[in-house]
Write a protein that holds these residues in place. Sequence first.
Motif, PDB file in Angstrom:
ATOM      1  N   ALA A  85       0.835  -1.205   0.000  1.00 19.19           N
ATOM      2  CA  ALA A  85       0.000   0.000   0.000  1.00 19.19           C
ATOM      3  C   ALA A  85       0.870   1.256   0.000  1.00 19.19           C
ATOM      4  N   LEU A  86       1.947   1.261   0.784  1.00 16.10           N
ATOM      5  CA  LEU A  86       2.834   2.424   0.826  1.00 16.10           C
ATOM      6  C   LEU A  86       3.533   2.630  -0.521  1.00 16.10           C
ATOM      7  N   CYS A  87       4.008   1.532  -1.123  1.00 15.41           N
ATOM      8  CA  CYS A  87       4.660   1.641  -2.440  1.00 15.41           C
ATOM      9  C   CYS A  87       3.681   2.160  -3.483  1.00 15.41           C
ATOM     10  N   ASN A  88       2.436   1.720  -3.401  1.00 17.99           N
ATOM     11  CA  ASN A  88       1.417   2.177  -4.337  1.00 17.99           C
ATOM     12  C   ASN A  88       1.197   3.674  -4.210  1.00 17.99           C
ATOM     13  N   ARG A  89       1.129   4.165  -2.996  1.00 18.62           N
ATOM     14  CA  ARG A  89       0.947   5.604  -2.782  1.00 18.62           C
ATOM     15  C   ARG A  89       2.167   6.389  -3.246  1.00 18.62           C
ATOM     16  N   GLY A  96       1.795   3.013 -15.082  1.00 12.84           N
ATOM     17  CA  GLY A  96       1.996   1.645 -14.598  1.00 12.84           C
ATOM     18  C   GLY A  96       2.367   1.591 -13.133  1.00 12.84           C
ATOM     19  N   CYS A  97       1.775   2.505 -12.340  1.00 11.69           N
ATOM     20  CA  CYS A  97       2.195   2.654 -10.945  1.00 11.69           C
ATOM     21  C   CYS A  97       2.029   1.361 -10.149  1.00 11.69           C
ATOM     22  N   LEU A  98       0.977   0.587 -10.428  1.00 12.13           N
ATOM     23  CA  LEU A  98       0.789  -0.643  -9.667  1.00 12.13           C
ATOM     24  C   LEU A  98       1.868  -1.681 -10.000  1.00 12.13           C
ATOM     25  N   GLY A  99       2.311  -1.697 -11.259  1.00 10.49           N
ATOM     26  CA  GLY A  99       3.407  -2.583 -11.625  1.00 10.49           C
ATOM     27  C   GLY A  99       4.688  -2.170 -10.919  1.00 10.49           C
ATOM     28  N   GLY A 135      -8.090  -2.299 -13.885  1.00 12.16           N
ATOM     29  CA  GLY A 135      -8.044  -2.268 -15.341  1.00 12.16           C
ATOM     30  C   GLY A 135      -6.763  -2.770 -15.978  1.00 12.16           C
ATOM     31  N   TYR A 136      -5.823  -3.276 -15.203  1.00 13.41           N
ATOM     32  CA  TYR A 136      -4.581  -3.806 -15.781  1.00 13.41           C
ATOM     33  C   TYR A 136      -4.859  -5.156 -16.442  1.00 13.41           C
ATOM     34  N   SER A 137      -4.143  -5.435 -17.530  1.00 11.87           N
ATOM     35  CA  SER A 137      -4.341  -6.708 -18.212  1.00 11.87           C
ATOM     36  C   SER A 137      -3.833  -7.842 -17.332  1.00 11.87           C
TER      37      SER A 137
END
Length: 436
Positions: A85-89, A96-99, A135-137
């Motif tokens: 969660a911290l890395c995502n923020r 591609g922030c979630l990647g 929405g990521y593939s």
Amino acid sequence: MTLTIFGILGLLMLFIFLGVHLAVALGTVSFVGVYWMMGSFDIGLSILSTTAYEALRKDVFIIIPLFVLMGDFVSRSGSANDLYALCNRAFRRLPGCLGVATVAGNAIFAAITGVSIAAAATFSRIAYPEMVALGYSKRFSLGTVAGSACLGMLIPPSILMIVWAVLTEQSIGALFIAGLVPGLILAVAFCGWCVIYAIRNPGCAPMQSGPSDISPEELRRQSVGGLAILGLIGIVIGGIWGGFLTPTEAAGFGTIGAFLLGLAKGMSREEVLEAIYSAGRTTAPIMILLIAASMYSRFLAMGGATQVITDLLFSVSENPAVVLGIIFSVWILLGMFIDSTSIILLTVPIFAPVADTLGVDPLAFAIFGILVIEAGLLTPPFGILVFTVKAAVPDPYVTLGDIFRGAVPFWVLILGVAIMVLVFPGLSTWLPYNLM
């Protein structure tokens, strides 16, 4: 003698491809080989039993269960979720922030667990559902989880590094430090690929507006969990780096810190016991393999197998690039069928002296080898990380083909960094030689 050695090694490969457990295969062929050379059942049994006893007496073996237990405590405490969660923020403004968050989370988590499979299983449950929901593939999401889990065996502490150091009698601390720069380069390369993919395929990795607002209490909880993991990394790596702790002591302090973190995060008594049992189930087979590998190394040394194989490789070509290319090809081929630890146990006692003869730095060769062998975790048909992700993701429609295809770019990047380390050995040797 040469025919005997190749006959014994051929028997070993036959056992492996017949599905015999590697520890049984190594122990059996080692005993047969020693018996064949000495001509005495009692002498062969005595030599191998003494080898096993000496292997068990090494205090370095305690490092493996301690690091695995540290990773289990962190995983079960829920701190991995907080870290993601911290890395995502932190990376929410990047394409591609979630990647990128998955890669960063895996890189940090790798510095706690030291086991790629644990990282793959954890982030399959944490990262994949969120990536798909936004929405990521599926292919990109699965490939990112599987590919970035490979960082678990390169960024210290790494179980593969410990096994390699035990087999080659190298310093575990030096090997840990040698993996830092290549590990960070690989993590940055993975993040770069995620950003490039998102820019080129916005429909498969859409930009996010950022995480929704969370309560101060939730943010504080995430910060405590995430920063505690960084603190554990500081204890383990900083202690070894600064010379304050031996690797064994660092593993002990890290495990105590992870245990206290787990208690602070509300781990129950049952979860603590399950973490201990899980660490035992993970490390016991590794310890048995190391004992069998010590017998195997003794057989190779007594029979002069290393020199025979070295002469054979140089008879093909005296060009170091060709010899290293053969070693590279063997590792890739074996990676299609057996796991990383088994590959190291089978080949390193043979290939490490060959590399030394070629003048390759032992630390650089170790990092090169671990990278190439790690690529085997993503190589079909075996690809143990791919099977781990398939088993762990909460999606029954995911196929092995999707994961293999999604992981191809990460496989290419791993091999690219491996070749960089071989061509520019300073990437892995500068830090340990200047700091230790």
